[in-house]
Design a protein around this motif. Structure first.
Motif, PDB file in Angstrom:
ATOM      1  N   ALA A  52     -11.819  18.962   6.053  1.00 43.69           N
ATOM      2  CA  ALA A  52     -10.395  19.446   6.437  1.00 43.69           C
ATOM      3  C   ALA A  52     -10.664  21.023   6.745  1.00 43.69           C
ATOM      4  O   ALA A  52      -9.914  21.482   7.608  1.00 43.69           O
ATOM      5  CB  ALA A  52      -9.532  19.738   5.107  1.00 43.69           C
ATOM      6  N   ALA A  53     -11.851  21.706   6.275  1.00 43.78           N
ATOM      7  CA  ALA A  53     -12.061  23.013   6.584  1.00 43.78           C
ATOM      8  C   ALA A  53     -12.575  23.090   8.074  1.00 43.78           C
ATOM      9  O   ALA A  53     -12.338  24.436   8.795  1.00 43.78           O
ATOM     10  CB  ALA A  53     -13.098  23.737   5.473  1.00 43.78           C
ATOM     11  N   ARG A  54     -13.085  22.215   8.602  1.00 41.63           N
ATOM     12  CA  ARG A  54     -13.584  21.953  10.119  1.00 41.63           C
ATOM     13  C   ARG A  54     -12.893  21.299  10.965  1.00 41.63           C
ATOM     14  O   ARG A  54     -12.931  21.452  12.189  1.00 41.63           O
ATOM     15  CB  ARG A  54     -15.139  21.636   9.960  1.00 41.63           C
ATOM     16  CG  ARG A  54     -15.965  22.006   9.230  1.00 41.63           C
ATOM     17  CD  ARG A  54     -16.404  23.432   9.661  1.00 41.63           C
ATOM     18  NE  ARG A  54     -15.568  24.502   9.502  1.00 41.63           N
ATOM     19  CZ  ARG A  54     -15.280  25.717   9.671  1.00 41.63           C
ATOM     20  NH1 ARG A  54     -16.051  26.191  10.389  1.00 41.63           N
ATOM     21  NH2 ARG A  54     -14.484  26.364   9.168  1.00 41.63           N
ATOM     22  N   GLU A  55     -11.651  20.805  10.325  1.00 44.07           N
ATOM     23  CA  GLU A  55     -10.677  19.887  11.213  1.00 44.07           C
ATOM     24  C   GLU A  55      -9.924  20.753  12.238  1.00 44.07           C
ATOM     25  O   GLU A  55      -9.308  21.591  11.930  1.00 44.07           O
ATOM     26  CB  GLU A  55      -9.725  19.054  10.322  1.00 44.07           C
ATOM     27  CG  GLU A  55      -9.276  18.029  11.037  1.00 44.07           C
ATOM     28  CD  GLU A  55     -10.017  16.806  11.925  1.00 44.07           C
ATOM     29  OE1 GLU A  55      -9.996  16.956  13.045  1.00 44.07           O
ATOM     30  OE2 GLU A  55     -10.678  16.056  11.005  1.00 44.07           O
ATOM     31  N   ARG A  56      -9.963  20.236  13.320  1.00 47.00           N
ATOM     32  CA  ARG A  56      -9.029  20.867  14.642  1.00 47.00           C
ATOM     33  C   ARG A  56      -7.936  19.873  14.921  1.00 47.00           C
ATOM     34  O   ARG A  56      -7.028  20.440  15.582  1.00 47.00           O
ATOM     35  CB  ARG A  56      -9.968  21.188  15.773  1.00 47.00           C
ATOM     36  CG  ARG A  56     -11.003  22.203  15.555  1.00 47.00           C
ATOM     37  CD  ARG A  56     -10.575  23.388  14.853  1.00 47.00           C
ATOM     38  NE  ARG A  56     -11.333  24.440  14.449  1.00 47.00           N
ATOM     39  CZ  ARG A  56     -11.594  25.035  13.121  1.00 47.00           C
ATOM     40  NH1 ARG A  56     -10.426  24.616  12.307  1.00 47.00           N
ATOM     41  NH2 ARG A  56     -12.559  25.466  12.973  1.00 47.00           N
ATOM     42  N   ASP A  57      -7.976  18.645  14.465  1.00 44.62           N
ATOM     43  CA  ASP A  57      -6.865  17.920  14.981  1.00 44.62           C
ATOM     44  C   ASP A  57      -5.894  17.708  13.996  1.00 44.62           C
ATOM     45  O   ASP A  57      -6.241  17.593  12.650  1.00 44.62           O
ATOM     46  CB  ASP A  57      -7.467  16.350  15.138  1.00 44.62           C
ATOM     47  CG  ASP A  57      -6.493  15.193  15.554  1.00 44.62           C
ATOM     48  OD1 ASP A  57      -6.173  15.337  16.524  1.00 44.62           O
ATOM     49  OD2 ASP A  57      -5.880  14.506  14.424  1.00 44.62           O
ATOM     50  N   HIS A  58      -4.604  18.126  14.128  1.00 46.89           N
ATOM     51  CA  HIS A  58      -3.717  18.338  13.301  1.00 46.89           C
ATOM     52  C   HIS A  58      -3.277  17.054  12.586  1.00 46.89           C
ATOM     53  O   HIS A  58      -2.949  17.009  11.283  1.00 46.89           O
ATOM     54  CB  HIS A  58      -2.116  18.758  13.822  1.00 46.89           C
ATOM     55  CG  HIS A  58      -2.383  20.371  14.211  1.00 46.89           C
ATOM     56  ND1 HIS A  58      -1.554  20.721  14.965  1.00 46.89           N
ATOM     57  CD2 HIS A  58      -3.538  21.323  13.773  1.00 46.89           C
ATOM     58  CE1 HIS A  58      -2.019  22.351  14.849  1.00 46.89           C
ATOM     59  NE2 HIS A  58      -3.206  22.271  14.217  1.00 46.89           N
TER      60      HIS A  58
END
Length: 107
Positions: A52-58
């Motif tokens: 989650a800390a690296r996620e860019r897709d909502h």
């Protein structure tokens, strides 16, 4: 939970190429919420918080945060297991995701 199923969940939630796979993996985590040992719940929470800390897709991020909320309901997950969430700049998130982070901070 059998080892190969746990490994498949981890493979999905850490997929480097496809946010849809990561989202589906996070969704599947919630499907098995009552089946996890404490070690499995902690492992999944730690990996999901890093993802989650690296996620860019909502869409994938919402699934990951929802899965983390569900994992906290097991009683096995502590703040330290979700420490990677502190890397998220909450101000950059849509309002509905800020609520997830606030709820996770209260756990």
């Amino acid at each position: 939970m059998k080892a190969n199923h746990l490994l498949e969940l981890l493979r999905q939630i850490t997929d480097l190429d496809d946010p849809a796979v990561r989202g589906r993996g996070a969704d599947e985590v919630t499907d098995w919420i009552r089946s996890y040992t404490s070690a499995e719940a902690v492992t999944l929470a730690t990996v999901l918080s890093a993802t989650a800390a690296r996620e860019r897709d909502h869409t994938a991020l919402e699934a990951q945060l929802h899965a983390l909320l569900e994992l906290t309901s097991t009683g096995h997950v502590e703040d330290a297991h979700m420490a990677h969430l502190r890397e998220i700049d909450v101000a950059e998130l849509p309002a509905e995701f800020q609520g997830y982070i606030t709820d996770l901070d209260r756990k």
